[in-house]
Design an enzyme around this catalytic site. Structure first.
Site, PDB file in Angstrom:
ATOM      1  NE  ARG A   1       2.074  -0.863  15.520  1.00 58.15           N
ATOM      2  CZ  ARG A   1       3.132  -1.382  16.113  1.00 58.15           C
ATOM      3  NH1 ARG A   1       3.308  -1.244  17.403  1.00 58.15           N
ATOM      4  NH2 ARG A   1       4.040  -2.055  15.412  1.00 58.15           N
TER       5      ARG A   1
ATOM      6  CD  GLU B   1       1.997  -7.957  15.976  1.00 61.84           C
ATOM      7  OE1 GLU B   1       2.190  -7.016  15.171  1.00 61.84           O
ATOM      8  OE2 GLU B   1       1.488  -7.805  17.092  1.00 61.84           O
ATOM      9  CG  HIS B   2       4.577 -10.847  11.517  1.00 54.69           C
ATOM     10  ND1 HIS B   2       5.648 -10.316  10.834  1.00 54.69           N
ATOM     11  CD2 HIS B   2       4.958 -10.907  12.806  1.00 54.69           C
ATOM     12  CE1 HIS B   2       6.634 -10.072  11.692  1.00 54.69           C
ATOM     13  NE2 HIS B   2       6.235 -10.418  12.896  1.00 54.69           N
TER      14      HIS B   2
ATOM     15  CG  ASP C   1       1.084  -4.902   8.418  1.00 53.30           C
ATOM     16  OD1 ASP C   1       1.810  -5.922   8.357  1.00 53.30           O
ATOM     17  OD2 ASP C   1       1.511  -3.776   8.758  1.00 53.30           O
TER      18      ASP C   1
ATOM     19  N   GLY D   1       9.209  -1.419  19.546  1.00 53.49           N
ATOM     20  CA  GLY D   1       8.070  -2.064  18.917  1.00 53.49           C
ATOM     21  C   GLY D   1       6.778  -1.270  19.088  1.00 53.49           C
TER      22      GLY D   1
ATOM     23  CB  SER E   1       4.900   2.424  15.711  1.00 50.36           C
ATOM     24  OG  SER E   1       4.781   1.280  14.951  1.00 50.36           O
ATOM     25  CB  SER E   2       9.661   5.518  18.038  1.00 47.73           C
ATOM     26  OG  SER E   2      10.725   4.830  17.419  1.00 47.73           O
TER      27      SER E   2
ATOM     28  CG  ASP F   1       3.633   0.000  12.407  1.00 42.13           C
ATOM     29  OD1 ASP F   1       2.742  -0.797  12.747  1.00 42.13           O
ATOM     30  OD2 ASP F   1       4.840  -0.302  12.334  1.00 42.13           O
TER      31      ASP F   1
ATOM     32  CE1 TYR G   1       7.700  -6.767   9.559  1.00 39.56           C
ATOM     33  CE2 TYR G   1       8.513  -6.119   7.406  1.00 39.56           C
ATOM     34  CZ  TYR G   1       7.506  -6.142   8.337  1.00 39.56           C
ATOM     35  OH  TYR G   1       6.299  -5.569   8.056  1.00 39.56           O
TER      36      TYR G   1
HETATM   37  P1  ADP Z   1      10.117   1.374  16.505  1.00 40.92           P
HETATM   38  O1  ADP Z   1       9.427   0.105  16.845  1.00 40.92           O
HETATM   39  O2  ADP Z   1      10.254   2.247  17.707  1.00 40.92           O
HETATM   40  O3  ADP Z   1       9.498   2.070  15.336  1.00 40.92           O
HETATM   41  P2  ADP Z   1      12.357   1.117  14.708  1.00 40.92           P
HETATM   42  O4  ADP Z   1      13.689   0.472  14.928  1.00 40.92           O
HETATM   43  O5  ADP Z   1      11.530   0.687  13.556  1.00 40.92           O
HETATM   44  O6  ADP Z   1      11.585   0.958  16.083  1.00 40.92           O
HETATM   45  O7  ADP Z   1      12.571   2.692  14.560  1.00 40.92           O
HETATM   46  C1  ADP Z   1      13.318   3.397  15.508  1.00 40.92           C
HETATM   47  C2  ADP Z   1      14.154   4.454  14.789  1.00 40.92           C
HETATM   48  O8  ADP Z   1      13.320   5.559  14.386  1.00 40.92           O
HETATM   49  C3  ADP Z   1      15.187   5.089  15.701  1.00 40.92           C
HETATM   50  O9  ADP Z   1      16.368   4.320  15.748  1.00 40.92           O
HETATM   51  C4  ADP Z   1      15.405   6.440  15.034  1.00 40.92           C
HETATM   52  O10 ADP Z   1      16.284   6.321  13.928  1.00 40.92           O
HETATM   53  C5  ADP Z   1      14.014   6.779  14.506  1.00 40.92           C
HETATM   54  N1  ADP Z   1      13.280   7.650  15.460  1.00 40.92           N
HETATM   55  C6  ADP Z   1      12.113   7.389  16.057  1.00 40.92           C
HETATM   56  N2  ADP Z   1      11.726   8.407  16.872  1.00 40.92           N
HETATM   57  C7  ADP Z   1      12.671   9.347  16.773  1.00 40.92           C
HETATM   58  C8  ADP Z   1      12.877  10.627  17.366  1.00 40.92           C
HETATM   59  N3  ADP Z   1      12.020  11.155  18.234  1.00 40.92           N
HETATM   60  N4  ADP Z   1      13.991  11.314  17.018  1.00 40.92           N
HETATM   61  C9  ADP Z   1      14.869  10.803  16.139  1.00 40.92           C
HETATM   62  N5  ADP Z   1      14.741   9.608  15.569  1.00 40.92           N
HETATM   63  C10 ADP Z   1      13.673   8.874  15.870  1.00 40.92           C
END
Ligand code: ADP
Length: 394
Positions: A39, A45-46, A48, A140, A142-143, A188, A238
């Site tokens: 997303r 921002e900040h 939620d 940032g 939200s992976s 997120d 944070y």
């Molecule tokens: P973001 O803003 O991308 O959410 P974070 O630092 O909060 O950043 O989270 C990133 C962490 O999420 C990565 O270091 C990993 O541990 C995990 N992660 C996210 N996507 C994947 C993926 N496709 N495979 C494995 N781990 C993942």
């Protein structure tokens, strides 16, 4: 040459994950495939975790999870993402009443385990799965939430829950709290579950109700610029901000800063140290700005929306103090381009990305100018509001 990143097609990601699944698991085929988006937050921002409003949209970048249930109690998960820590394959037993799943190594697997632990139906069967993602890690966007929501959506196919979407987002948020030790708000996970194609989502983080706001004007572009910088202090900053907001609410005699007005804050100014005052001021004004921005978007008043984005950035820089020189530089450069409505840092801060709203005709010029002005090496994504988590037929 500019670094506009092509966004990988979701179908290609699914094929890639299915191929890896076959290669890893003795030629067997996966029979479940799901995806959940990252997303970008347009404004709010900040806010939620202060029960305020946020206005994010789901991205075309997603995390995909494919796999199948097995007959045992074991789970085996592989990530194809290079940037995740080693090892890329993990095995663990399903949790039970007596033995919950605990945090461990590798770190990425904690997001998976956390969701299995907080999943809202039982019994979860054993499973094997492969994860592939087009969301940049740690940028940032939200992976992590997209991974959590992908895992939850995958489990829904193996062991259906009651289908409550908000409860799903909350369970994924819980997973992040307990297993990634990040006390994040709900935004997120919420938008990764409930995002709607062609719309931003105005989320009221107090009532957990959301309104979809159309954002599909072909004359508009939402440009994300990754600073490719992450300052390492993020880990402690944070929770510190969260605590400062809670303290401010206590001094103001409110349940959360959502309940407070600027008048309340001014009346309590003498009882707040100057840092806490500025933190609270950002939150109270940002909640109001976000509500105004959603109204502006509904009217198609992009100029006003852009003005509010810039105000948001300045407040994050000066009052909340979560920006950094790189993000400030990206925002200033974007604002120098004719056709740009507004630009701001997005996400937690101290690095990561900026989001810029601009006229489609100005896209190439903006990217070129930002690249020339920025001292680091940025990457760019041209994005459109996309759908929340969903399932694929294999
Ligand atoms: P973001 O803003 O991308 O959410 P974070 O630092 O909060 O950043 O989270 C990133 C962490 O999420 C990565 O270091 C990993 O541990 C995990 N992660 C996210 N996507 C994947 C993926 N496709 N495979 C494995 N781990 C993942």
């Amino acid at each position: 040459m500019t670094n506009i990143c092509p966004i990988k097609n979701v179908a290609d990601l699914v094929s890639e994950a299915c191929r890896a699944y076959r290669e890893t698991f003795d030629g067997e085929n996966a029979n479940v495939a799901v995806c959940a988006p990252g997303r970008v937050n347009l404004i709010g921002e900040h806010t939620d975790y202060n029960e305020g409003f946020v206005l994010p949209m789901a991205l075309p970048m997603v995390t995909v999870m494919v796999g199948s249930k097995t007959s045992g109690q074991k789970c085996c998960v592989v990530t194809l993402t290079e940037a995740a820590d080693e090892p890329k394959m993990v095995d663990f037993d399903l949790p039970n009443e007596l033995t919950p799943l605990l945090r461990g190594q590798p770190n990425w697997a904690n997001y998976v385990k956390g969701v299995v632990q907080h999943y809202r139906a039982r019994p979860i069967p054993g499973f094997r799965a492969v994860i592939a993602s087009s969301v940049p890690l740690g940028g940032g966007l939200s992976s992590s939430a997209s991974l959590e929501v992908a895992v939850y959506t995958f489990l829904q196919q193996l062991c259906p829950d009651d289908g409550n979407q908000v409860a799903k987002a909350v369970a994924c948020q819980q997973a992040e709290h307990t297993h990634a030790a990040v006390p994040c708000g709900i935004m997120d996970q919420f938008v990764s579950v409930l995002g709607k194609e062609g719309h931003a989502l105005l989320i009221d983080c107090r009532s957990l109700q959301a309104t979809a706001v159309p954002l599909a004007d072909p004359g508009l572009v939402i440009l994300i610029t990754n600073s490719n910088i992450r300052h390492s202090l993020t880990g402690s900053e944070y929770p510190t901000r969260r605590k400062q907001c809670e303290n401010a609410a206590v001094v103001l005699g409110k349940k959360s800063l959502r309940e407070a007005t600027l008048q309340d804050l001014e009346a309590a100014k003498d009882r707040l140290d100057s840092v806490t005052y500025r933190r609270a001021r950002h939150v109270i004004e940002e909640i109001e700005r976000t509500a105004q921005a959603a109204e502006a978007l509904k009217r198609g008043d992009y100029k006003e929306f852009g003005r509010l984005m810039v105000e948001s950035h300045n407040s994050l820089r000066d009052n909340y103090e979560v920006s950094c020189p790189e993000l400030d530089q990206l925002v200033s450069a974007a604002l120098e381009v004719e056709g740009v409505f507004g630009s701001r840092m997005t996400g937690g801060g101290f690095g990561g990305c900026t989001v810029t709203l601009l006229q489609a005709y100005a896209k190439e010029r903006a990217v070129k100018h930002i690249q020339e002005k920025y001292h680091g090496s940025p990457t760019f994504f041209i994005t459109t509001p996309s759908e929340g988590a969903h399932v694929f037929n294999l």
